[in-house]
Design a protein around this motif. Structure first.
Motif, PDB file in Angstrom:
ATOM      1  N   ASN A  89     -16.423 -20.138  94.178  1.00  0.00           N
ATOM      2  CA  ASN A  89     -17.517 -20.317  95.453  1.00  0.00           C
ATOM      3  C   ASN A  89     -18.282 -19.417  95.899  1.00  0.00           C
ATOM      4  OD1 ASN A  89     -16.643 -22.993  95.228  1.00  0.00           O
ATOM      5  ND2 ASN A  89     -15.021 -22.822  97.223  1.00  0.00           N
ATOM      6  N   LEU A  90     -17.441 -18.080  95.585  1.00  0.00           N
ATOM      7  CA  LEU A  90     -18.052 -16.813  96.021  1.00  0.00           C
ATOM      8  C   LEU A  90     -19.226 -16.413  95.162  1.00  0.00           C
ATOM      9  CD1 LEU A  90     -15.156 -14.537  97.114  1.00  0.00           C
ATOM     10  CD2 LEU A  90     -16.938 -15.611  98.704  1.00  0.00           C
ATOM     11  N   GLY A  91     -19.739 -17.090  94.115  1.00  0.00           N
ATOM     12  CA  GLY A  91     -20.619 -16.872  93.208  1.00  0.00           C
ATOM     13  C   GLY A  91     -20.263 -16.433  91.851  1.00  0.00           C
ATOM     14  N   ALA A  92     -18.948 -16.352  91.499  1.00  0.00           N
ATOM     15  CA  ALA A  92     -18.455 -15.988  90.141  1.00  0.00           C
ATOM     16  C   ALA A  92     -18.714 -16.926  89.096  1.00  0.00           C
ATOM     17  CB  ALA A  92     -16.908 -15.453  90.337  1.00  0.00           C
ATOM     18  N   SER A  93     -19.098 -16.810  87.984  1.00  0.00           N
ATOM     19  CA  SER A  93     -19.007 -17.594  86.844  1.00  0.00           C
ATOM     20  C   SER A  93     -17.590 -18.199  86.396  1.00  0.00           C
ATOM     21  CB  SER A  93     -19.672 -16.977  85.459  1.00  0.00           C
ATOM     22  OG  SER A  93     -18.811 -16.133  85.224  1.00  0.00           O
ATOM     23  N   LEU A  94     -17.509 -18.971  85.533  1.00  0.00           N
ATOM     24  CA  LEU A  94     -16.176 -19.577  85.183  1.00  0.00           C
ATOM     25  C   LEU A  94     -15.363 -18.749  84.713  1.00  0.00           C
ATOM     26  CD1 LEU A  94     -16.724 -23.240  83.868  1.00  0.00           C
ATOM     27  CD2 LEU A  94     -15.574 -22.864  85.852  1.00  0.00           C
ATOM     28  N   ALA A  95     -15.949 -17.774  83.769  1.00  0.00           N
ATOM     29  CA  ALA A  95     -15.286 -16.571  83.230  1.00  0.00           C
ATOM     30  C   ALA A  95     -14.740 -15.620  84.248  1.00  0.00           C
ATOM     31  CB  ALA A  95     -16.228 -15.863  82.133  1.00  0.00           C
ATOM     32  N   VAL A  96     -15.506 -15.227  85.011  1.00  0.00           N
ATOM     33  CA  VAL A  96     -15.061 -14.289  86.203  1.00  0.00           C
ATOM     34  C   VAL A  96     -14.249 -14.796  87.181  1.00  0.00           C
ATOM     35  CG1 VAL A  96     -15.753 -12.698  88.070  1.00  0.00           C
ATOM     36  CG2 VAL A  96     -17.267 -12.759  85.922  1.00  0.00           C
ATOM     37  N   ALA A  97     -14.284 -16.055  87.420  1.00  0.00           N
ATOM     38  CA  ALA A  97     -13.148 -16.633  88.281  1.00  0.00           C
ATOM     39  C   ALA A  97     -12.039 -16.895  87.561  1.00  0.00           C
ATOM     40  CB  ALA A  97     -13.712 -18.249  88.764  1.00  0.00           C
ATOM     41  N   GLY A  98     -11.850 -17.020  86.200  1.00  0.00           N
ATOM     42  CA  GLY A  98     -10.510 -17.025  85.654  1.00  0.00           C
ATOM     43  C   GLY A  98     -10.049 -15.553  85.434  1.00  0.00           C
ATOM     44  N   LEU A  99     -10.871 -14.589  85.205  1.00  0.00           N
ATOM     45  CA  LEU A  99     -10.469 -13.333  85.575  1.00  0.00           C
ATOM     46  C   LEU A  99      -9.577 -12.844  86.871  1.00  0.00           C
ATOM     47  CD1 LEU A  99     -10.316 -10.388  84.163  1.00  0.00           C
ATOM     48  CD2 LEU A  99     -12.521 -10.000  85.220  1.00  0.00           C
ATOM     49  N   VAL A 100     -10.054 -13.444  87.638  1.00  0.00           N
ATOM     50  CA  VAL A 100      -9.993 -13.174  89.029  1.00  0.00           C
ATOM     51  C   VAL A 100      -8.664 -13.953  89.429  1.00  0.00           C
ATOM     52  CG1 VAL A 100     -10.121 -13.456  91.756  1.00  0.00           C
ATOM     53  CG2 VAL A 100     -12.126 -12.827  90.277  1.00  0.00           C
ATOM     54  N   GLY A 101      -8.540 -15.254  88.980  1.00  0.00           N
ATOM     55  CA  GLY A 101      -7.297 -15.783  88.934  1.00  0.00           C
ATOM     56  C   GLY A 101      -6.016 -15.189  88.179  1.00  0.00           C
ATOM     57  N   GLY A 102      -6.282 -14.574  86.880  1.00  0.00           N
ATOM     58  CA  GLY A 102      -5.254 -13.832  86.144  1.00  0.00           C
ATOM     59  C   GLY A 102      -5.055 -12.605  86.769  1.00  0.00           C
ATOM     60  N   ILE A 103      -5.845 -11.965  87.643  1.00  0.00           N
ATOM     61  CA  ILE A 103      -5.539 -10.570  88.073  1.00  0.00           C
ATOM     62  C   ILE A 103      -4.119 -10.672  89.139  1.00  0.00           C
ATOM     63  CG2 ILE A 103      -6.232  -8.856  89.859  1.00  0.00           C
ATOM     64  CD1 ILE A 103      -8.982  -9.120  88.788  1.00  0.00           C
ATOM     65  N   LEU A 104      -3.725 -11.913  89.486  1.00  0.00           N
ATOM     66  CA  LEU A 104      -2.308 -12.141  89.967  1.00  0.00           C
ATOM     67  C   LEU A 104      -1.122 -11.706  89.178  1.00  0.00           C
ATOM     68  CD1 LEU A 104      -0.974 -13.035  92.626  1.00  0.00           C
ATOM     69  CD2 LEU A 104      -0.816 -15.502  91.516  1.00  0.00           C
ATOM     70  N   MET A 105      -1.311 -12.014  87.942  1.00  0.00           N
ATOM     71  CA  MET A 105      -0.426 -11.964  86.835  1.00  0.00           C
ATOM     72  C   MET A 105      -0.408 -10.293  86.423  1.00  0.00           C
ATOM     73  SD  MET A 105      -0.574 -15.253  86.901  1.00  0.00           S
ATOM     74  CE  MET A 105      -1.804 -15.922  85.858  1.00  0.00           C
ATOM     75  N   ILE A 106      -1.453  -9.757  86.384  1.00  0.00           N
ATOM     76  CA  ILE A 106      -1.793  -8.477  86.151  1.00  0.00           C
ATOM     77  C   ILE A 106      -1.024  -7.644  87.093  1.00  0.00           C
ATOM     78  CG2 ILE A 106      -3.312  -6.629  85.624  1.00  0.00           C
ATOM     79  CD1 ILE A 106      -5.473  -8.651  84.402  1.00  0.00           C
ATOM     80  N   GLY A 107      -1.360  -7.934  88.597  1.00  0.00           N
ATOM     81  CA  GLY A 107      -0.695  -7.186  89.486  1.00  0.00           C
ATOM     82  C   GLY A 107       0.655  -7.285  89.367  1.00  0.00           C
ATOM     83  N   GLU A 108       1.295  -8.358  88.797  1.00  0.00           N
ATOM     84  CA  GLU A 108       3.014  -8.603  88.947  1.00  0.00           C
ATOM     85  C   GLU A 108       3.251  -7.593  87.579  1.00  0.00           C
ATOM     86  OE1 GLU A 108       4.449 -12.546  88.624  1.00  0.00           O
ATOM     87  OE2 GLU A 108       2.856 -13.238  90.056  1.00  0.00           O
ATOM     88  N   LEU A 109       2.677  -7.524  86.554  1.00  0.00           N
ATOM     89  CA  LEU A 109       2.944  -6.695  85.527  1.00  0.00           C
ATOM     90  C   LEU A 109       3.067  -5.304  85.907  1.00  0.00           C
ATOM     91  CD1 LEU A 109       3.318  -6.188  82.545  1.00  0.00           C
ATOM     92  CD2 LEU A 109       1.097  -6.002  82.264  1.00  0.00           C
ATOM     93  N   PHE A 110       2.081  -4.723  86.782  1.00  0.00           N
ATOM     94  CA  PHE A 110       2.085  -3.324  87.194  1.00  0.00           C
ATOM     95  C   PHE A 110       3.147  -3.122  88.008  1.00  0.00           C
ATOM     96  CE2 PHE A 110      -2.049  -3.227  84.841  1.00  0.00           C
ATOM     97  CZ  PHE A 110      -2.330  -1.975  84.703  1.00  0.00           C
ATOM     98  N   GLY A 111       3.466  -4.109  89.048  1.00  0.00           N
ATOM     99  CA  GLY A 111       4.150  -4.051  89.930  1.00  0.00           C
ATOM    100  C   GLY A 111       5.704  -4.112  89.206  1.00  0.00           C
ATOM    101  N   ASP A 112       6.141  -4.560  88.090  1.00  0.00           N
ATOM    102  CA  ASP A 112       7.223  -4.564  87.535  1.00  0.00           C
ATOM    103  C   ASP A 112       7.769  -3.310  87.365  1.00  0.00           C
ATOM    104  OD1 ASP A 112       7.962  -7.264  87.391  1.00  0.00           O
ATOM    105  OD2 ASP A 112       7.146  -7.592  85.434  1.00  0.00           O
ATOM    106  N   ILE A 113       6.787  -2.081  86.931  1.00  0.00           N
ATOM    107  CA  ILE A 113       7.149  -0.910  86.725  1.00  0.00           C
ATOM    108  C   ILE A 113       7.935  -0.125  87.892  1.00  0.00           C
ATOM    109  CG2 ILE A 113       6.359   1.285  85.808  1.00  0.00           C
ATOM    110  CD1 ILE A 113       3.965  -0.086  84.279  1.00  0.00           C
ATOM    111  N   PRO A 114       7.422  -0.131  89.032  1.00  0.00           N
ATOM    112  CA  PRO A 114       8.069   0.817  90.091  1.00  0.00           C
ATOM    113  C   PRO A 114       8.994  -0.167  90.917  1.00  0.00           C
ATOM    114  CG  PRO A 114       5.735   0.097  90.887  1.00  0.00           C
ATOM    115  CD  PRO A 114       5.941  -0.416  89.543  1.00  0.00           C
ATOM    116  N   SER A 115       8.991  -1.425  90.923  1.00  0.00           N
ATOM    117  CA  SER A 115       9.958  -2.152  91.613  1.00  0.00           C
ATOM    118  C   SER A 115      11.249  -1.762  91.513  1.00  0.00           C
ATOM    119  CB  SER A 115       9.867  -3.864  91.132  1.00  0.00           C
ATOM    120  OG  SER A 115       8.699  -4.205  91.440  1.00  0.00           O
TER     121      SER A 115
END
Length: 414
Positions: free
Chosen positions: A37-63
């Motif tokens: 809805n903010l103007g991203a293509s389907l590919a970019v929208a999928g990337l943004v949705g996946g960043i949640l899991m990327i954040g979790e991966l990086f968060g696993d290191i210092p947790s």
């Protein structure tokens, strides 16, 4: 020692986890839709949705280090407040890239909250009840993923705005902070907490010491365990990737075939109910028939669900097929509930399991972070249908690896 009382952990551990999970369940189906809805293509929208899991991966290191430093409850409170910061950024985002930063912070916070609540249960629940308590905690989180999308569907229907999903998570996080802040210390209620002495002389709760051990020497442990992580770990990583793909590809699919935001949340919520209903049955299957009978149907069902999506995008009945695929994916995921943690526990050194468990969790999290990136990349250069089909093929590869290596590394008990 006084008898264990379940209500002693309900307020300080289970209720905050349920609130946090409801909030996260409310936003997961909406993030790719909001990005689009903010103007991203389907590919970019999928990337943004996946960043949640990327954040979790990086968060696993210092947790683990963080939880051992400040304690379980302060870590959960801090994680919930960090989620609120990320959610406010999401609400104020003028474009998909600003949104992705807010989503990344939410992923970091989720990793810390998840590890802290695990440490909390390890510290405050006696060993005689710990397996049931951790299983209940997993069921509580799945319950939140089931309830959250229904709340989102209702709120979007009332207010007509996708952004309201982020407000649901803000309210859930603040409620979780309130419960954790105002709740009584569990050790004062029912049990004397076991403590151990850290290398620097500090006294730590048992759970704090566990997560500290998991975090210490993470990459050294990965190298030392490279044989099992490259073989069985690779198959499980592909399984983790298909699970993460499900959370991203279903909202994208709904956008691509014209399903409304409220209906998307409703469909994903019903599918989450199927997933939630099977978390106990999965444990029964693993204990009675062996790990293979949970892992293999899970990954094959996830692959089949992706193939159904790939083959039906252009059909006149694509909405009906989308609903069926969502239910199939949730059924498969429910059958495999707890398989990653169970295999990790099977493989870990019984004398000192924490370092391997940290390496196992980090390695399998790579699949969860990589799958949305793969979907985004394939969608950008080809189509979303091809991305779904590619994930199905990876599922078949993962099934072959699990079939080959589970009997080798996790022999069935006589």
């Amino acid at each position: 020692m006084p008898p264990f009382r379940w209500r002693a952990i309900a307020l300080p551990a289970l209720l905050p986890a349920l609130l946090f999970a409801i909030g996260e369940g409310a936003i997961i189906p909406i993030i790719p839709i909001f990005a689009h809805n903010l103007g991203a293509s389907l590919a970019v929208a999928g990337l943004v949705g996946g960043i949640l899991m990327i954040g979790e991966l990086f968060g696993d290191i210092p947790s683990g280090w963080l939880v051992s430093r400040i304690g379980e409850r302060p870590a959960m409170i801090g994680a919930a407040l960090l989620s609120v910061v990320g959610l406010v950024i999401c609400l104020l985002s003028p474009n998909a890239w600003a949104l992705s930063f807010g989503v990344f912070l939410i992923g970091l916070a989720t990793a810390v909250f998840a590890l802290a609540r695990h440490a909390f249960m390890t510290s405050f629940v006696p060993a005689s009840h710990r397996a049931r308590a951790l299983s209940t905690l997993g069921g509580v989180f799945r319950c939140g993923y089931f309830v959250g999308p229904f709340i989102t569907a209702g709120v979007i229907h009332l207010f007509g705005s996708v952004e309201t999903a982020f407000w649901i998570h803000i309210v859930a996080c603040l409620a979780s902070v309130a419960v954790l802040t105002l709740g009584r210390e569990p050790s004062a209620a029912f049990v004397a907490v076991k403590t151990v002495r850290a290398e620097d002389g500090r006294r730590l709760h048992e759970g704090e010491a566990l997560v500290a051990d998991e975090a210490r020497g993470l990459f050294r442990t990965i190298w030392a365990s490279r044989s099992v992580l490259l073989k069985l770990g690779s198959g499980v990583t592909l399984l983790s990737g298909l699970r993460a793909s499900r959370a991203v590809i279903l909202p994208l699919w709904a956008v691509s075939i014209g399903v409304s935001e409220a209906d998307t949340a409703l469909i994903i919520g019903v599918a989450g109910g199927v997933d939630f209903a099977l978390f106990y049955a999965s444990g029964q299957i693993m204990d009675r028939f062996g790990r293979m009978w949970s892992a293999l149907p899970c990954i094959l069902g996830l692959a089949a669900g992706h193939f159904v999506l790939a083959a039906t995008h252009e059909l006149p009945t694509n909405v009906e097929w989308f609903i069926g695929a969502a239910m199939l994916l949730s059924l498969a995921n429910g059958i495999g509930s707890g398989i990653l943690m169970t295999l990790g526990a099977d493989l870990a050194d019984k004398r000192n399991p924490a370092p391997f468990l940290g390496a196992w969790r980090f390695t399998t999290s790579i699949g969860g972070a990589a799958a949305p990136l793969a979907i985004s990349g394939i969608t950008a250069v080809a189509t979303l249908s091809l991305a779904a089909g590619a994930m199905g093929v990876l599922g078949l590869v993962g099934a072959g690896m699990l079939l080959r290596y589970i009997p080798r590394f996790v022999p069935r008990a006589r």
